[in-house]
Design a protein around this motif. Structure first.
Motif, PDB file in Angstrom:
ATOM      1  N   SER A   1       0.832  -1.208   0.000  1.00 50.73           N
ATOM      2  CA  SER A   1       0.000   0.000   0.000  1.00 50.73           C
ATOM      3  C   SER A   1       0.864   1.255   0.000  1.00 50.73           C
TER       4      SER A   1
ATOM      5  N   TYR B   1      -1.030   0.997   4.561  1.00 52.40           N
ATOM      6  CA  TYR B   1      -2.322   0.639   5.132  1.00 52.40           C
ATOM      7  C   TYR B   1      -2.188   0.241   6.593  1.00 52.40           C
TER       8      TYR B   1
ATOM      9  N   SER C   1     -13.346 -11.248  -6.567  1.00 54.25           N
ATOM     10  CA  SER C   1     -13.314  -9.799  -6.378  1.00 54.25           C
ATOM     11  C   SER C   1     -14.441  -9.079  -7.108  1.00 54.25           C
TER      12      SER C   1
ATOM     13  N   SER D   1     -12.052  -4.734  -1.473  1.00 52.87           N
ATOM     14  CA  SER D   1     -12.848  -4.325  -2.624  1.00 52.87           C
ATOM     15  C   SER D   1     -14.291  -4.070  -2.219  1.00 52.87           C
TER      16      SER D   1
ATOM     17  N   ASP E   1     -11.011  -0.413   0.986  1.00 55.37           N
ATOM     18  CA  ASP E   1      -9.799   0.405   0.937  1.00 55.37           C
ATOM     19  C   ASP E   1      -9.286   0.496  -0.490  1.00 55.37           C
ATOM     20  N   ALA E   2      -8.478   1.510  -0.729  1.00 54.64           N
ATOM     21  CA  ALA E   2      -7.814   1.704  -2.019  1.00 54.64           C
ATOM     22  C   ALA E   2      -6.544   2.499  -1.783  1.00 54.64           C
ATOM     23  N   GLN E   3      -5.432   2.016  -2.322  1.00 52.64           N
ATOM     24  CA  GLN E   3      -4.155   2.708  -2.221  1.00 52.64           C
ATOM     25  C   GLN E   3      -3.792   3.023  -0.770  1.00 52.64           C
TER      26      GLN E   3
ATOM     27  N   THR F   1     -11.803   3.502   2.466  1.00 48.10           N
ATOM     28  CA  THR F   1     -12.776   4.172   1.608  1.00 48.10           C
ATOM     29  C   THR F   1     -14.227   3.858   1.972  1.00 48.10           C
TER      30      THR F   1
END
Length: 537
Positions: free
Chosen positions: A96, A100, A339, A377, A386-388, A392
């Motif tokens: 991440s 993360y 996913s 996802s 989460d993302a990057q 989220t």
């Protein structure tokens, strides 16, 4: 058991004919009654006047049923806030950009601490794809370095009531390197950094699947080779015992769990528990409700209760656990894996109602807990999106963990109680827990889309007051409520105790009803497609 045929209506308006057992009968029609527990159409979450059993005629329309709450259920584990926890891919540690698992991820720290306590499992397929590279620069795909572990340690220390099961590379998959010496060096540094928050090491992931397309280098591996070493496609390899011995030599008092077997291969966890008695402190296995081998995912299929395959798996593990004297845990679990394909099923409010039953089924059959696997996802079964490296979304599934954790909000542990729910054709399940603080918690989970449930709870001891908190979704009708993905995925509000959970875990939910208990009885209305947590004292 008697079955019925019912026409099931999904969010896309399609209809199919399905046969389901009586308790699992899901009718996805319009919501039949306005709920004073905010369970239908996003109704009011305000307080209601106390309702005693002799005033039950004032309840909203609902199917009457009786729940008898009895003594402690035998052969079950002690319950606490750690019982229902999280599992993550090891790749979340090192890939991440935002780190993360780092001390700066205050949203994730807040979300974990909001659950009170937990057991965080670092595992998944990426355990066997990352090489221990102690001098690495960190945040590098395919490597785990001291920098990555140090960041993770700083993170977990900000969640002081969480423990860690830490996965170690065994398979050397996708060009990674594994060996007993690398495992020992990584384990020593992890133990140094995590200190008392390290619960156990888990060597490898789903070894019963080794030799497949993900690990062709291990083609020809058998249970005995996994355990003791031998010759496979890549040559001679060391076995689990050699890895464990190397780690034990490097880490004083090292504790092991395993074998982290897939539920798809019968006998691996059971054989491991017998052969490694005295070497492991926890037997671990995985479970998902479907891998698409027979049917596409559906809300109705997910909500079908009880899950007979899960019950059979838990019964086998409970038996070997009792024989070996070692607790067991499903330390990677969820609904429909993949996913993308589960979108509209695993990532909607229905998954929260499914998870309530799923958690308590584990408790009924003696598990010491379970870990919901989290892939991040928002289109899948994630608990926390989460993302990057950034949180989220608080997914619908998180609400089930929050719901369960409130039983232990005061830090008390609990014991599952024996319950008996009168028969009906309404898809309702119910459970009860007695806590060390003196309170009894009753859970009523109404998956039925047509009918509310008016549940009269019959206690075996005196009590005076009950409070009710409801887990509910928003939508014009029950089908919309079940298919609601929540506000972070272009959906509508989901609430527990009348309040949503913020990205940082902030939540101010409160009881929506206070009821008098008379003659050891209290009646509670639970709206269609909602769940009620009832605290009785």
């Amino acid at each position: 058991m008697r079955t019925k045929n019912s026409r099931l209506v999904y969010a896309d308006g399609n209809q199919v004919l399905a046969a389901m057992d009586r308790r699992g009968f899901i009718r996805l029609g319009a919501c039949a009654a306005v709920s004073m527990l905010a369970g239908c159409g996003g109704g009011s979450s305000g307080s209601q006047a106390a309702t005693t059993p002799d005033q039950s005629s004032t309840l909203p329309a609902g199917v009457p049923m009786t729940l008898s709450v009895q003594q402690a259920m035998p052969n079950t584990a002690t319950l606490d806030a750690s019982f229902a926890s999280l599992s993550y891919e090891k790749g979340h540690i090192n890939t991440s950009p935002g780190v993360y698992f780092g001390p700066g991820n205050t949203n994730l720290i807040g979300l974990l601490n909001a659950l009170g306590a937990g057991m965080l499992r670092i595992g998944g397929n990426t355990v066997d794809r990352n090489t221990w590279t102690p001098a690495g620069v960190g945040q590098t795909k395919g490597q785990v370095s001291r920098i990555d572990v140090a960041n993770f340690a700083k993170f977990i220390k900000r969640c002081p009531r969480w423990k860690v099961i830490y996965g170690i590379n065994f398979a050397g998959a996708r060009g990674s390197t594994s060996s007993p010496s690398l495992a020992a060096d990584e384990a020593a540094y992890v133990a140094q950094q995590l200190g008392g928050q390290l619960l156990a090491f888990e060597i490898g992931n789903e070894p019963d699947q080794y030799g497949d397309s993900r690990t062709p280098n291990l083609s020809g591996i058998t249970y005995d080779i996994f355990l003791n070493g031998g010759t496979v496609a890549q040559g001679t390899i060391s076995g689990w015992n050699q890895f464990a011995q190397a780690i034990a030599n490097a880490v004083n008092g090292a504790v092991f769990s395993g074998p982290a077997a897939s539920s798809g291969t019968s006998g691996w966890a059971e054989s491991f528990a017998v052969s490694e008695t005295g070497k492991i402190a926890l037997v671990t296995e995985h479970y998902y409700i479907s891998n698409y081998s027979s049917a596409a995912p559906t809300i109705a299929g997910m909500l079908n209760y009880p899950d007979t395959s899960l019950v059979a798996e838990l019964q086998k593990l409970q038996s070997v656990s009792q024989q070996a004297g070692i607790p067991f845990r499903i330390d990677e679990a969820n609904s429909y894996f993949s996913s993308a394909l589960p979108a509209g099923v695993s990532n909607v409010f229905a998954s929260a109602l499914w998870a309530v039953d799923f958690i308590f089924t584990h408790a009924q059959y003696g598990a010491s807990g379970l870990n919901f696997h989290n892939n991040g996802s928002i289109d899948s079964y994630a608990v926390i999106g989460d993302a990057q490296g950034v949180v989220t979304a608080v997914q619908p599934l998180y609400y089930a963990l929050m719901f369960f954790s409130q039983i232990f909000a005061d830090g008390a542990s609990g014991q599952l109680l024996t319950t008996a729910l009168s028969a009906s054709d309404v898809a309702v399940s119910a459970f009860a827990v007695a806590t060390g603080s003196g309170a009894t918690y009753v859970v009523v989970n109404n998956k039925d889309s047509d009918n509310g449930a008016n549940v009269t709870i019959q206690l075996d001891a005196s009590a005076s007051r009950a409070t009710v908190m409801t887990l509910a979704s928003s939508g014009a009708n029950a089908a919309d409520q079940l298919a609601n993905p929540g506000i972070y995925n272009s959906g509508a509000g989901i609430t527990f105790g009348g309040q949503a959970v913020a990205l940082d875990g902030a939540w101010q939910g409160t009881p929506q009803q206070t009821l008098d208990v008379t003659d050891q009885r209290v009646t509670v209305h639970v709206a269609p497609v909602s769940a009620a947590l009832i605290r009785i004292r």
